[in-house]
Design a protein around this motif. Structure first.
Motif, PDB file in Angstrom:
ATOM      1  N   GLU A 178     -22.337  -6.732  -5.859  1.00  0.00           N
ATOM      2  CA  GLU A 178     -21.780  -5.957  -4.611  1.00  0.00           C
ATOM      3  C   GLU A 178     -22.876  -5.840  -3.487  1.00  0.00           C
TER       4      GLU A 178
ATOM      5  N   GLY B  51     -26.629  -6.137  -8.983  1.00  0.00           N
ATOM      6  CA  GLY B  51     -25.120  -6.092  -9.077  1.00  0.00           C
ATOM      7  C   GLY B  51     -24.715  -7.095  -8.119  1.00  0.00           C
TER       8      GLY B  51
ATOM      9  N   GLY C 162     -33.380   1.130 -14.504  1.00  0.00           N
ATOM     10  CA  GLY C 162     -32.161   1.366 -13.797  1.00  0.00           C
ATOM     11  C   GLY C 162     -32.019   0.848 -12.367  1.00  0.00           C
ATOM     12  N   LEU C 163     -32.938   0.864 -11.695  1.00  0.00           N
ATOM     13  CA  LEU C 163     -33.010   0.403 -10.250  1.00  0.00           C
ATOM     14  C   LEU C 163     -32.654  -1.099 -10.111  1.00  0.00           C
TER      15      LEU C 163
ATOM     16  N   ILE D 173     -31.237  -2.989 -12.573  1.00  0.00           N
ATOM     17  CA  ILE D 173     -29.962  -3.433 -12.772  1.00  0.00           C
ATOM     18  C   ILE D 173     -29.104  -3.105 -11.633  1.00  0.00           C
ATOM     19  N   ALA D 174     -29.370  -1.922 -11.019  1.00  0.00           N
ATOM     20  CA  ALA D 174     -28.366  -1.500  -9.837  1.00  0.00           C
ATOM     21  C   ALA D 174     -28.358  -2.712  -8.777  1.00  0.00           C
ATOM     22  N   ASP D 175     -29.862  -3.281  -8.570  1.00  0.00           N
ATOM     23  CA  ASP D 175     -30.131  -4.100  -7.713  1.00  0.00           C
ATOM     24  C   ASP D 175     -29.587  -5.450  -7.876  1.00  0.00           C
TER      25      ASP D 175
ATOM     26  N   GLY E 287     -29.153  -5.707  -2.482  1.00  0.00           N
ATOM     27  CA  GLY E 287     -29.964  -4.684  -3.185  1.00  0.00           C
ATOM     28  C   GLY E 287     -30.808  -3.998  -2.240  1.00  0.00           C
TER      29      GLY E 287
END
Length: 110
Positions: A59, A57, A50-51, A53-55, A62
């Motif tokens: 936008e 992104g 999850g980390l 994937i979020a990093d 990260g």
């Protein structure tokens, strides 16, 4: 096999003739504990995924620790070591179970 699994095997081979049934029963529990450790490791990997994937992104930059190749390599190396320890625990636990069974029932082949 790797060095941790091999170390468990060597230690057990040298000790198995001296272990009492109570000690063998205690070592037998390693197989079950290893299952719990594998489950814990699975949860950690899910969280790390999850980390990552979020990093990944689009936008902005990260904030996680697994953006550099060295960090990812360290993580994967640690995961591999953890799995090796779990494998050694399972092997030692099963060997203890077999030895205890032989001591309880001498008709069981070694």
């Amino acid at each position: 096999m790797s060095w941790v699994t091999d170390a468990f095997a060597v230690l057990f081979r040298h000790a198995e003739d001296r272990l009492t049934l109570d000690e063998l029963d205690e070592l037998s529990s390693l197989a079950g504990v290893a299952g719990e450790e594998a489950q814990n490791l699975s949860h950690i990997c899910e969280g790390l995924a999850g980390l990552v994937i979020a990093d990944g992104g689009s936008e902005g930059a990260g904030a996680g620790n697994f953006q550099a190749a060295a960090s990812v390599a360290d993580l994967l190396s640690h995961l591999a070591h953890s799995l090796d320890v779990i494998s050694g625990m399972i092997d030692a636990g099963q060997a203890a179970q077999r030895r205890a069974q032989v001591l309880r029932d001498p008709e069981v082949p070694e």
